[in-house]
Design a protein around this motif. Sequence first.
Motif, PDB file in Angstrom:
ATOM      1  N   TRP A   1      38.652  48.593  41.471  1.00  0.00           N
ATOM      2  CA  TRP A   1      40.281  48.571  42.462  1.00  0.00           C
ATOM      3  C   TRP A   1      41.484  49.146  43.040  1.00  0.00           C
ATOM      4  O   TRP A   1      41.356  48.276  44.618  1.00  0.00           O
ATOM      5  CB  TRP A   1      41.733  47.829  41.491  1.00  0.00           C
TER       6      TRP A   1
ATOM      7  N   THR B   1      34.899  38.191  43.531  1.00  0.00           N
ATOM      8  CA  THR B   1      36.233  37.601  43.738  1.00  0.00           C
ATOM      9  C   THR B   1      37.640  37.998  44.342  1.00  0.00           C
ATOM     10  O   THR B   1      37.791  38.204  45.214  1.00  0.00           O
ATOM     11  CB  THR B   1      36.003  36.379  43.012  1.00  0.00           C
ATOM     12  N   GLN B   2      37.550  38.893  42.948  1.00  0.00           N
ATOM     13  CA  GLN B   2      39.289  40.278  42.830  1.00  0.00           C
ATOM     14  C   GLN B   2      38.683  41.286  44.127  1.00  0.00           C
ATOM     15  O   GLN B   2      39.594  41.773  44.301  1.00  0.00           O
ATOM     16  CB  GLN B   2      39.106  40.896  41.662  1.00  0.00           C
ATOM     17  N   LYS B   3      37.649  41.662  44.353  1.00  0.00           N
ATOM     18  CA  LYS B   3      37.291  43.021  45.789  1.00  0.00           C
ATOM     19  C   LYS B   3      37.248  41.672  46.926  1.00  0.00           C
ATOM     20  O   LYS B   3      37.712  43.052  47.681  1.00  0.00           O
ATOM     21  CB  LYS B   3      36.037  42.974  45.310  1.00  0.00           C
TER      22      LYS B   3
ATOM     23  N   CYS C   1      42.033  34.330  39.399  1.00  0.00           N
ATOM     24  CA  CYS C   1      40.998  33.401  38.655  1.00  0.00           C
ATOM     25  C   CYS C   1      41.935  33.134  37.376  1.00  0.00           C
ATOM     26  O   CYS C   1      42.038  34.007  36.632  1.00  0.00           O
ATOM     27  CB  CYS C   1      40.353  34.744  38.381  1.00  0.00           C
TER      28      CYS C   1
ATOM     29  N   LEU D   1      38.217  44.553  35.012  1.00  0.00           N
ATOM     30  CA  LEU D   1      38.855  43.501  36.201  1.00  0.00           C
ATOM     31  C   LEU D   1      39.811  43.809  36.117  1.00  0.00           C
ATOM     32  O   LEU D   1      40.339  44.377  34.926  1.00  0.00           O
ATOM     33  CB  LEU D   1      38.591  42.154  35.116  1.00  0.00           C
ATOM     34  N   HIS D   2      40.350  43.036  37.349  1.00  0.00           N
ATOM     35  CA  HIS D   2      41.892  43.481  37.498  1.00  0.00           C
ATOM     36  C   HIS D   2      43.040  42.616  37.021  1.00  0.00           C
ATOM     37  O   HIS D   2      43.087  41.459  36.660  1.00  0.00           O
ATOM     38  CB  HIS D   2      42.501  43.545  38.993  1.00  0.00           C
TER      39      HIS D   2
ATOM     40  N   LYS E   1      45.467  39.635  37.700  1.00  0.00           N
ATOM     41  CA  LYS E   1      45.222  38.101  38.468  1.00  0.00           C
ATOM     42  C   LYS E   1      44.314  36.961  37.675  1.00  0.00           C
ATOM     43  O   LYS E   1      43.450  36.746  38.503  1.00  0.00           O
ATOM     44  CB  LYS E   1      44.482  39.168  39.945  1.00  0.00           C
TER      45      LYS E   1
ATOM     46  N   PRO F   1      41.927  40.043  46.949  1.00  0.00           N
ATOM     47  CA  PRO F   1      42.385  40.011  45.691  1.00  0.00           C
ATOM     48  C   PRO F   1      44.150  39.260  45.537  1.00  0.00           C
ATOM     49  O   PRO F   1      44.471  40.256  44.108  1.00  0.00           O
ATOM     50  CB  PRO F   1      42.632  41.680  45.764  1.00  0.00           C
TER      51      PRO F   1
ATOM     52  N   LYS G   1      34.426  39.690  39.371  1.00  0.00           N
ATOM     53  CA  LYS G   1      34.711  40.142  39.811  1.00  0.00           C
ATOM     54  C   LYS G   1      34.217  40.287  41.097  1.00  0.00           C
ATOM     55  O   LYS G   1      35.515  41.050  42.042  1.00  0.00           O
ATOM     56  CB  LYS G   1      33.992  41.661  38.939  1.00  0.00           C
TER      57      LYS G   1
ATOM     58  N   GLU H   1      51.588  42.376  38.324  1.00  0.00           N
ATOM     59  CA  GLU H   1      50.930  42.777  39.206  1.00  0.00           C
ATOM     60  C   GLU H   1      52.417  44.258  39.412  1.00  0.00           C
ATOM     61  O   GLU H   1      51.998  45.623  39.826  1.00  0.00           O
ATOM     62  CB  GLU H   1      50.855  42.198  40.494  1.00  0.00           C
TER      63      GLU H   1
END
Length: 552
Positions: free
Chosen positions: A88, A137-139, A146, A172-173, A176, A142, A135, A70
Amino acid sequence: MTWIYYFSLFWTLAAAILPPKYRSLGLPLIVAGVVLPWLIILTAKLVGWRLVRTTSARKNAILATTTREEEAYHEKERVLPKSEDADWVEVEKNPAGTAPNGGQAPDDWDGIVGFLHPFCNAGGGGERVLWAAIKATQKCWPKAICVIYTGDHDAAKSTILERVSQRFNIHLHPPKVIFLYLQTRHWVLSSTWPHFTLLGQSLGSLIMAYDAFSLLVPDIFIDTMGYSFTLSLSKRLFPKIPTGAYVHYPTISTDMLDSLHAEAGKGVNAGTGKGFRGFVKRQYWHAYASLYRSSGGDVDVVMTNSSWTQAHIQALWGAKRTKRRKPHSVEVVFPPVAVEKLEQAIDLEGPKAIPREIVLLYVAQFRPEKNHDLILRAFARMLRQEIKGAKLVLVGSVRDDDDSKKVYALRLLVHDLKIENNVEFACDASWPEVLEWLQKSWIGVNGMWNEHFGIGVVEYQAAGLICVVNDSGGPRADIVVDFDGGPTGYHASTESEYATRFAEALSMSEEATIEMRKRARASSKRFTEETFAMKWVEQLGKLIDIQQAASK
């Protein structure tokens, strides 16, 4: 613990009817009957406790790795800000989502969500659901991590995420997202179980799930491929860990059981319940259905991809879930379809609209259940009776030798029907080729009986095709339905019905045709990626609530 009661009762009755000379064994047997089930439960919990202990080091390593990645990611974006993913950026600026009940979503939740998807790099509709779910879930969360349990050893993290970006346009990020590689995926392959395949694959999934838990025990465990037995195992090992299931289709359904009867059968197993072998198969399927019902009763949150799947899952799992006091009902979460992208690529009217040709398009893999034979016969009948000069295009992937043999058999059928000049096979067509056919075709065809949803049918609608679909499953119940006061396509079941509907779709007036195309496109907006994300966040929020309550 209903099964403990029945097990103990059975054991007690068995001990009571022992012959006199064995009567002295009665009390020990009764004690064993009472103690053994509880011993099994205790053993499972001890195994689960040991798995948590042995994977704690890997969990700490994953947390440390994601923290470093990160920091490196944001440092890179500070130097190269233009490479930042727009979605993101939106999350970083406003990480708190809005909970479905009107409250503030717990954006600070930083737990680990484990997704069991051993074929995550396959690139199909099920994988689109997985990546769209991650995606979303990440938004909304954050800080969450996953983890995907996969058997795709030939693909590194960067390779998989790059394919996700290219195949689905989902970015995707990376820090994570964690991939943990399973060694036991072969246990769920049908080739591993040539006999009693349903039961074998389900038992194999237990081996695979134990492999996954040996790598890492997550805070929330979600199955996105239909391995419901793994969710039961999770509950036995880790009673406090919430479980979720996204069900694309039931492993066994009441329709499948009914199809064994010769008189009413449909599908690839139609009429196979006759004779002694048929009797054995019926008993085996009913026994398996009982196990499947029990496994579904352990799932905390259940999502299905269509109302057809929902009805079958509710019929199979509903009673067990009620008995086990699961508070959340089975919810429909339609799969995400790239509706907006098709709308942008294909104009229905105006100077940029490509003239439609008299082409019937069937996009489906070359497998027996897709019913290509029925469509070819119906098309041949239409040519003989109604419209001349039409063309049928069969688009599909050829994955293996079985698919190649199916294509060969279909080509022979085309020759026998004397329609070689009116049928074209587009095997392993690229997306640009498929898009070209979607732009210029007139009718979109679906021939599969009890298609669980039908992403291809939604794509037909978004592209403005007139749909003629099988009168069953998701296409009938959810997709090709009346919308805005009028129909969005046609339903058919038999060869003659398909031929008639083809002719009707090609014979409508220009005004009626364009109106149906517009209604179909407007109807397809019910299946957008945004709609899926909203529903997914709602359901995952329930699992997070359960996890937080259990951890207090």
